[in-house]
Each structure stands twice: as C-alpha cells, then as structure tokens.
Design a protein around this motif. Structure first.
Motif, PDB file in Angstrom:
ATOM      1  N   GLY A  28       0.713  -1.281   0.052  1.00  7.84           N
ATOM      2  CA  GLY A  28      -0.038   0.131   0.114  1.00  7.84           C
ATOM      3  C   GLY A  28       0.665   1.241   0.081  1.00  7.84           C
ATOM      4  O   GLY A  28       0.333   2.265   0.070  1.00  7.84           O
ATOM      5  N   ASP A  31       0.374   4.083  -2.336  1.00  7.74           N
ATOM      6  CA  ASP A  31      -0.744   4.144  -2.670  1.00  7.74           C
ATOM      7  C   ASP A  31      -1.116   2.757  -3.172  1.00  7.74           C
ATOM      8  O   ASP A  31      -0.161   2.083  -3.626  1.00  7.74           O
ATOM      9  CB  ASP A  31      -1.551   5.031  -3.414  1.00  7.74           C
ATOM     10  N   LEU A  32      -2.395   2.257  -3.038  1.00 12.27           N
ATOM     11  CA  LEU A  32      -2.609   0.872  -3.502  1.00 12.27           C
ATOM     12  C   LEU A  32      -2.114   0.673  -4.812  1.00 12.27           C
ATOM     13  O   LEU A  32      -1.290  -0.456  -5.107  1.00 12.27           O
ATOM     14  CB  LEU A  32      -4.191   0.680  -3.056  1.00 12.27           C
ATOM     15  N   SER A  35       1.802   0.669  -5.258  1.00 11.68           N
ATOM     16  CA  SER A  35       2.297  -0.189  -4.703  1.00 11.68           C
ATOM     17  C   SER A  35       2.202  -1.687  -5.602  1.00 11.68           C
ATOM     18  O   SER A  35       2.970  -2.707  -5.481  1.00 11.68           O
ATOM     19  CB  SER A  35       1.567  -0.698  -3.142  1.00 11.68           C
ATOM     20  N   SER A  73       1.175   4.545   4.031  1.00 10.37           N
ATOM     21  CA  SER A  73       0.111   3.333   3.505  1.00 10.37           C
ATOM     22  C   SER A  73      -1.292   3.399   4.439  1.00 10.37           C
ATOM     23  O   SER A  73      -2.092   3.399   3.787  1.00 10.37           O
ATOM     24  CB  SER A  73       0.855   1.823   3.782  1.00 10.37           C
ATOM     25  N   HIS A  76      -3.377   6.111   3.385  1.00 13.16           N
ATOM     26  CA  HIS A  76      -4.462   5.947   2.356  1.00 13.16           C
ATOM     27  C   HIS A  76      -5.382   4.666   2.412  1.00 13.16           C
ATOM     28  O   HIS A  76      -5.987   4.343   1.626  1.00 13.16           O
ATOM     29  CB  HIS A  76      -3.440   5.636   0.943  1.00 13.16           C
ATOM     30  N   HIS A  78      -4.978   1.600   3.947  1.00 12.59           N
ATOM     31  CA  HIS A  78      -4.590   0.379   3.384  1.00 12.59           C
ATOM     32  C   HIS A  78      -5.037  -0.660   4.639  1.00 12.59           C
ATOM     33  O   HIS A  78      -5.079  -0.161   5.787  1.00 12.59           O
ATOM     34  CB  HIS A  78      -3.066   0.212   3.201  1.00 12.59           C
ATOM     35  N   LYS A  82      -6.782  -5.874   1.834  1.00  9.71           N
ATOM     36  CA  LYS A  82      -6.086  -5.043   0.511  1.00  9.71           C
ATOM     37  C   LYS A  82      -4.858  -5.782   0.439  1.00  9.71           C
ATOM     38  O   LYS A  82      -4.339  -5.895  -0.688  1.00  9.71           O
ATOM     39  CB  LYS A  82      -5.976  -3.605   0.594  1.00  9.71           C
ATOM     40  N   THR A  83      -4.072  -5.921   1.498  1.00  9.49           N
ATOM     41  CA  THR A  83      -2.811  -6.663   1.088  1.00  9.49           C
ATOM     42  C   THR A  83      -2.917  -8.111   0.624  1.00  9.49           C
ATOM     43  O   THR A  83      -2.202  -8.351  -0.334  1.00  9.49           O
ATOM     44  CB  THR A  83      -2.154  -6.814   2.785  1.00  9.49           C
TER      45      THR A  83
END
Length: 276
Positions: A28, A31-32, A35, A73, A76, A78, A82-83
């Motif tokens: 993240g 940002d996603l 990344s 991260s 934003h 995260h 999301k990971t």
C-alpha cells in the motif's frame, strides 16, 4: 510440510550457485495502485523472493524509512484485506515467485491465526515473518502456519547464542532470516566478516537456507554478504527510493515504480557477482 515456492526457489538458486535477492516493500505504499505496480514489477527487475510488509500502526522493530512507508500506506486507508488482494492480483501474473508477509501479530490475531493462515495460503502467500511472536509461543501462529502449508520464518540476531538458537530454529521453515546488526531496520551497515561467521554458526544447527538482512543498501554490499549467505535481504533502501520519488504533496509520480526497480536491478547485479 508440503514443498512451498520458497523451498523450490532456494533449491533452484543453490543449483545455480548464487544467493537469492530478497526484496521488501510495504503493502500500500505510497498508495494501493502504485504499490501493486511495484510488486508486480519486482520479479522482472531481479527479485527472487518478495517480502510484503503488513502495515501496522506500531512497527517497533523498524527504522524511520519503513515507519514512514507504513504511515504512508495507512494514511491511504490500507488494510489487511487489501494486502491479501494484492497477493491475489500478483498471482494472476506470477505463480512462481515466493511471497512472504512480514509484520506484527496484532493484525493477524484479530482475524484468528488459523483463519488468517487459510486465507493467506489461498491468496498465494508462501511464508510469514512475524517479529513479535517468540519461539516459546509457537502454538499461537507458527504451528497453525506449518499445518496450513505456510512457511514460518524466524529471525536470529547477533545476540542469539548457541543455547538459544535451537529453540528459535525448532519450527522454522523456508529459510532463516539473520538480522546482521543489532537495532532497528536500516540503522547500520552489516560487516561481511562477522556475517560470514554468523552464517556458518547458524548452518551448523540447521540445513535451512540463511538469508541476511538489515543495513544492505548497495550492490557492493549485496555482493559481499552474498558470498556466504544463501539470500540477501533489502528493504529500507527500496522504501527510501519510493519516498524520494514522491512529489511535494507526498503522491506517487511517474518515476516511483522505476525508482524501485532501478535499485533492485543494481542489487541483483551484486548478488550475481557474489559467487563468481
């Protein structure tokens, strides 16, 4: 335990006669979307194994660069979901490069260890490095990980003596991560002579590959450490490359991905020279 991508990758590299380049980024960061693009680009740039940091609000073992990457991260929005989705998306394009999730136990604990391991394995995660779960508490996460087909990788340090080492190694799998300097990440440079002695000592207790990290920032350092280690781990220099590429508002630029992959390519050249 079943063979994992980590086992296959280290076996392949051993046959080739060179150490692995293990690269760390924080999921993240910055940002996603950026990344994800960096993650997807790492194998082609030269990464053999990827450590993907699980952002956590209190990264107590990290130096300033990784702390800042975590803050970017989390700022934003995260999350662990999301990971794991990043890993799923990576696996759509790459089914060979091992991914290790690295971080702290709290975000795993709140999901439940067994449930987390199952979800991580299904997403395409191969290993875990969780720095705040001691060997005496293997039933908390280490054993569920092993039973779920995920390597549990432990850290050893210059202060891990021969009496302590067998306890640390007992349920370790995948590889052993030797932290070459005392202190937080990115704090100092590793000494190649001391690392060689430490790797030899660890190898007298285990047949697992030994990867060395903390303080490795240049191709020359990677080459020196790689002469004795089975893997060279780099992280702070990569998240610093991200930070330096951001614009004045802290947002990614069209140079952010390239800033990371350029460093990775240089480090890969270093590890390739290590055994020549």
């Amino acid at each position: 335990m079943i063979e994992t991508r980590i086992d296959r990758r280290f076996a392949k590299l051993k046959a080739e006669g060179r150490p692995a380049l293990v690269t760390f980024i924080t999921a993240g960061d910055p940002d996603l979307a950026t990344s994800q693009a960096i993650l997807d680009a790492l194998p082609e740039a030269g990464s053999d194994v990827i450590e993907l940091g699980m952002p956590f609000s209190d990264p107590m073992a990290e130096g300033v660069p990784i702390q800042l990457s975590t803050q970017r991260s989390l700022a934003h929005g995260h999350t662990m979901d999301k990971t794991l989705q990043m890993v799923r998306d990576f696996r759509k394009k790459d089914n060979d490069t091992p991914i290790v999730l690295m971080g702290y136990y709290n975000p795993i604990y709140v999901r439940g260890s067994e449930a987390f391991v199952k979800e991580a394995r299904e997403a395409g995660v191969d290993g875990l490095i969780v720095v705040d779960v001691p060997a005496e508490e293997d039933n908390e996460l280490c054993i569920p990980a092993i039973e779920g087909g995920v390597n549990f990788i432990r850290l050893t340090t210059p202060t891990t003596d021969n009496k302590r080492l067998p306890t640390v190694l007992e349920n370790t799998s995948g590889f052993v991560y030797y932290v070459s300097v005392t202190g937080v990440t990115g704090a100092a440079a590793a000494d190649a002579a001391n690392v060689a002695q430490a790797v030899s000592r660890i190898k007298s207790h285990t047949e697992l590959p030994v990867a060395v990290g903390f303080g490795i920032k240049t191709a020359e350092q990677a080459e020196e450490i790689g002469k004795n280690a089975d893997g060279v781990v780099v992280g702070s220099v990569l998240v610093e490359a991200i930070r330096k590429s951001l614009d004045e508002t802290g947002k990614a630029t069209n140079q952010t991905q390239a800033a990371v992959t350029e460093v990775v390519r240089s480090l890969r050249m270093g590890v390739e020279k290590a055994r020549k």
